[in-house]
Design an enzyme around this catalytic site. Structure first.
Site, PDB file in Angstrom:
ATOM      1  N   ASP A   1       0.837  -1.194   0.000  1.00  0.00           N
ATOM      2  CA  ASP A   1       0.000   0.000   0.000  1.00  0.00           C
ATOM      3  C   ASP A   1       0.880   1.255   0.000  1.00  0.00           C
ATOM      4  OD1 ASP A   1      -2.722   1.152   0.349  1.00  0.00           O
ATOM      5  OD2 ASP A   1      -1.878   1.886   2.230  1.00  0.00           O
TER       6      ASP A   1
ATOM      7  N   GLU B   1      14.890 -14.719  -0.924  1.00  0.00           N
ATOM      8  CA  GLU B   1      15.178 -15.857  -0.054  1.00  0.00           C
ATOM      9  C   GLU B   1      14.031 -16.864  -0.031  1.00  0.00           C
ATOM     10  OE1 GLU B   1      16.235 -14.489   3.838  1.00  0.00           O
ATOM     11  OE2 GLU B   1      17.365 -12.773   3.057  1.00  0.00           O
TER      12      GLU B   1
END
Length: 550
Positions: free
Chosen positions: A224, A275
């Site tokens: 957002d 990751e």
């Protein structure tokens, strides 16, 4: 001949999505998110599982087979966190928890597991620009002006006037007073104080939040206000005057948005996602300059940044052609796919924006085919696949701070957030029988838009979306290919190529039928009255068609 495709019927009494289709296989050579169709779930309004009149995770979990049947690839869920309730969940109290109205963390884990079984990915909303004024940090900052929490927000000493001329996007000044006379910054509602990202504790805490949810199997985040976070270090006045068309998105707010330091945040977040294989970040970047929007999707930053130009375009060939062409060029320069948007929880529904009634519905159907033909990802707002219009919400029932802070001068966003109609009963199947009233009133006429009705009607908007998603999955030219856009008069054409094949999306945006030269095969049309011959296709007004071949 008619170009309308027909779906198979469904046995009486059987939900058509009770036996979901196999998950679509992703092309091995590209990540899933580059061409995904992502379904936006406004959680509070999607499905109520416990009967309190509020949509929740249990209700969403029960409706996952519907999303698999529809044919989307992923779902993005609007904020589910504990909240002060001032702005539809975007005023967050705890980023690593679930609001009890929606369930708990185990419900998110169960949702992710069920979605994975259906071949669906789950994307969460994260809100890094501001917190709730009930957040423990802000409460501590109010209690102790000299404590460490105060540096995590933007405070200014007591004075007669606010520190600068900054304005809230929800109306009024962007500064409010604390009980002890200080000023604090909120670029949205007063209950949403802006975080100070120059304090490293803020960045460290959000990185823990990302890992918390990634460890629970989510596939990424919609970010957002991704163009926010950092503000001018000197809190200087904005240089421009208020603009109703650019407010918050252009040079008139140069000191509040799009500061260069924000890109370092996305580089760090990208490293975290790297990751976790197959995860992604998509940013809400509401800037007028698409070249600036595209910079957020450079290879070492977010995977995507939403392109809102189509969402803001009027039903005109020139506007749509420019919106598509400029986005393809801007994102192409940084090697990123475009993330296309035609509807969301902040904008009036497509049917209403495009004229309302049958005209608006025909245009919304045509726009759906255009959206799903374009290369890149497509974001579909819950209910747009039903052709929902903007709902009328009585003033006394409205919740949106835009309406409340403007004293009713701005209608607010409640009308596009009304609960989903699932069946033709009086409660439209949003809640179990005998439940509390929905949190926003549902218009009685929405029974005609119910999923249960449209799923059994081969000419419905819902059937059109399902057919389009199935055809898109079969044709590499759609979604995963390359495209060029052109227009002639009232006819817009997007030529998509991929996998050695070509598909054209042709849209008649005018008031008269047109004859489109073509030797290709009609794959799908957005409405009735499309006829093809050996060399041409007759295309009625406000209608789109997919044609295979040149």
């Amino acid at each position: 001949m008619s170009a309308q495709l027909v779906t198979a019927g469904t046995a009486a009494g059987q939900q058509p999505w009770s036996r979901p289709a196999p998950a679509q296989e992703q092309a091995a050579e590209q990540p899933w998110w580059r061409s995904a169709v992502v379904y936006q779930v406004y959680l509070r309004s999607f499905a109520d599982g416990n009967g309190d009149g509020i949509g929740d995770l249990a209700g969403l979990r029960a409706r996952l087979p519907y999303l698999s049947w529809l044919g989307v690839d992923a779902l993005w869920i609007n904020p589910h966190y504990p909240s002060g309730g001032a702005d539809g969940g975007y005023d967050v109290v705890d980023y690593r928890a679930v609001d009890p109205e929606y369930g708990d963390v185990s419900d998110v884990e169960a949702l992710v597991a069920d979605a994975r079984q259906l071949g669906l990915r789950v994307v969460l909303d994260v809100v890094p620009n501001h917190t709730s004024d009930r957040h423990p940090w802000f409460q501590a900052a109010l209690a102790d002006p000299d404590g460490p929490e105060a540096s995590r927000y933007h405070f200014a000493p007591p004075s007669e006037e606010p520190p600068n001329n900054w304005r809230s996007l929800f109306g009024g000044p962007a500064w409010s007073r604390t009980p002890d006379g200080r000023w604090y910054l909120h670029l949205f509602a007063p209950e949403q104080p802006d975080l100070n990202w120059r304090d490293p504790v803020v960045a460290e805490d959000f990185e823990r939040t990302l890992r918390f949810w990634l460890d629970r199997g989510v596939s990424g985040f919609r970010v957002d206000v991704a163009y926010g976070l950092y503000k001018d270090a000197g809190l200087r006045d904005n240089p421009g005057e208020y603009s109703p068309t650019l407010f918050g998105h252009g040079p008139e707010q140069a000191m509040t948005w799009n500061q260069p330091e924000v890109h370092d945040v996305w580089r760090r977040w990208r490293g975290i996602c790297d990751e976790y294989p197959d995860t992604m970040l998509v940013g809400e970047v509401c800037l007028a300059d698409l070249d600036e929007v595209a910079l957020y999707s450079r290879p070492d930053e977010m995977h995507q940044s939403l392109s809102f130009r189509l969402l803001k375009s009027t039903w005109q060939t020139a506007a749509f052609t420019d919106a598509i062409g400029s986005a393809l060029e801007a994102f192409g320069r940084v090697g990123a796919p475009v993330s296309w948007v035609l509807g969301n929880h902040d904008k009036d529904r497509m049917v209403t924006r495009f004229g309302g009634g049958e005209t608006g519905l025909s245009r919304a159907r045509a726009a759906a085919l255009l959206l799903l033909s374009l290369p890149g990802s497509a974001y579909v707002y819950a209910g747009d696949e039903l052709g929902l219009p903007q709902a009328h919400v009585p003033d006394e029932a409205k919740r949106d701070p835009i309406f409340l802070r403007s004293n009713g001068e701005r209608a607010g966003r409640d009308g596009c957030r009304v609960p989903m109609p699932w069946n033709a009963t009086s409660g439209v199947g949003f809640s179990p029988a005998g439940a509390a009233r929905p949190w926003l009133p549902v218009p009685a006429e929405w029974r005609q838009h119910a999923v249960s009705r449209q799923a059994r009607d081969s000419s419905s908007v819902l059937s059109l979306y399902r057919q389009a998603l199935a055809v898109r999955a079969e044709h590499p030219a759609l979604g995963t290919g390359e495209a060029t856009v052109s227009s002639r008069g009232d006819v817009l054409t997007v030529r998509c190529t991929g996998g050695g094949r070509t598909v054209r999306c042709v849209v008649n945006m005018g008031a008269e039928s047109v004859l489109v030269g073509s030797r290709g095969r009609v794959l799908l049309a957005s409405g009735p009255g499309v006829h093809s011959s050996a060399r041409s296709v007759a295309l009625p007004p406000d209608t789109a068609v997919w044609i295979a071949g040149d």
